[in-house]
Write a protein that holds these residues in place. Structure first.
Motif, PDB file in Angstrom:
ATOM      1  N   MET A 100      -7.311  -5.918   5.429  1.00  9.64           N
ATOM      2  CA  MET A 100      -6.161  -6.571   4.794  1.00  9.64           C
ATOM      3  C   MET A 100      -5.675  -7.737   5.640  1.00  9.64           C
ATOM      4  O   MET A 100      -5.353  -8.820   5.127  1.00  9.64           O
TER       5      MET A 100
ATOM      6  N   LEU B 208       0.823  -1.210   0.000  1.00  7.30           N
ATOM      7  CA  LEU B 208       0.000   0.000   0.000  1.00  7.30           C
ATOM      8  C   LEU B 208       0.860   1.265   0.000  1.00  7.30           C
ATOM      9  O   LEU B 208       0.729   2.131   0.877  1.00  7.30           O
TER      10      LEU B 208
ATOM     11  N   VAL C   3      -6.867  -1.562  -4.093  1.00  3.65           N
ATOM     12  CA  VAL C   3      -7.863  -1.888  -3.069  1.00  3.65           C
ATOM     13  C   VAL C   3      -9.245  -1.501  -3.589  1.00  3.65           C
ATOM     14  O   VAL C   3      -9.435  -0.393  -4.097  1.00  3.65           O
TER      15      VAL C   3
ATOM     16  N   LYS D  97      -5.526  -8.361   0.262  1.00  4.09           N
ATOM     17  CA  LYS D  97      -5.936  -7.182  -0.507  1.00  4.09           C
ATOM     18  C   LYS D  97      -7.088  -7.464  -1.459  1.00  4.09           C
ATOM     19  O   LYS D  97      -7.918  -6.593  -1.715  1.00  4.09           O
TER      20      LYS D  97
END
Length: 287
Positions: free
Chosen positions: A212, A179, A253, A217
């Motif tokens: 997560m 991320l 995401v 994800k």
């Protein structure tokens, strides 16, 4: 008039039209004389703030959460938890969760159930796990394991203290390996959030990390379901949602936003004939 005042006063008028007795605070042991002073925003009976009473299993889910919703918060006519219950409880109680999913435009096949106040721990070192307002679970074997729904009513427009993201979340570099874009945003809202005015980005980041941890994800979708209102503050809110959505998309995401108004209008168009009393309640109160 600010969106916060607009939403609050619309709900007060709804309560007055329907003969709901309101007090300025809610506590089970409150002095009746005290609750008559100040702005009257709380129903004395929780059922007066809901379309239908909480089912016993739903009540247990709220009791297991740590948000204190059943200790008076949900009695507020402008409560976001009451709004979420008013929208989703009806469908869960009747085994029609797919109808709610279609109304908010999330996957509606292979649904296994719906939960309120679901908790998703981020790490064993963290004592408190974020509570998500609503989670739709899907059957085993589905690539999508859950649609997590964060519900907002008037919170984006004021009336509460904004909190930043604690630096400990950034100390765990492993949280952000997949991320990088969200990590950059996290740095802007830690330890204080001076970047976003309306959108509670620290909260959404924590929800993302908890999901997560639970599903990976690709295993979840995060829906930001909110109430729209007129005015510049609402425009700013929409702009911040769009910006956060771009960062989530860049990190792969699944994130989307929708409004209660869109969902209620969808129900009014497609489901009012079968659910007239419920849809009319939502329309009168929230449109």
């Amino acid at each position: 008039m600010s969106p916060y005042e607009y939403i609050k006063h619309r709900q007060i008028l709804w309560a007055l039209r329907h003969g709901k007795r309101l007090g300025s605070q809610f506590r089970h042991d409150a002095d009746p004389a005290r609750v008559e002073r100040g702005e009257k925003l709380f129903t004395f009976d929780l059922d007066d703030n809901l379309f239908e009473p909480l089912a016993p299993e739903v009540r247990r889910e709220f009791e297991a959460g740590d948000g204190g919703e059943l200790e008076g918060k949900m009695n507020a006519v402008h409560s976001s938890s009451a709004t979420a219950v008013n929208f989703f409880h009806y469908w869960r109680r009747r085994g029609l969760i797919a109808e709610a999913a279609r109304a908010v435009r999330v996957p509606s096949t292979g649904i296994a159930g719906l939960r309120f106040e679901a908790r998703f721990p981020i790490h064993a070192d963290f004592f408190k796990a974020p509570n998500l307002d609503v989670v739709i679970d899907y059957v085993p074997g589905n690539v999508l394991k859950a649609t997590a729904i964060e519900c907002k009513f008037n919170e984006p427009f004021g009336g509460w203290g904004r909190k930043g993201l604690k630096p400990v979340y950034l100390d765990h570099k492993e949280f952000w390996t997949e991320l990088p874009n969200l990590r950059a945003i996290a740095e802007q809202v830690s330890p204080a959030d001076t970047r976003f005015v309306a959108l509670d980005v620290p909260q959404l980041l924590k929800h993302t990390l908890g999901l997560m941890n639970a599903y990976g994800k690709r295993g979840f979708r995060l829906l930001y379901l909110h109430y729209d209102a007129p005015g510049p503050a609402a425009v700013r809110h929409a702009e911040e949602i769009a910006e956060f959505s771009r960062h989530m998309e860049r990190d792969g995401v699944m994130f989307q936003s929708s409004t209660y108004q869109e969902a209620i209008l969808s129900l009014a168009r497609d489901r009012r004939a079968e659910h007239e009393a419920f849809v009319d309640y939502l329309a009168e109160r929230y449109l």
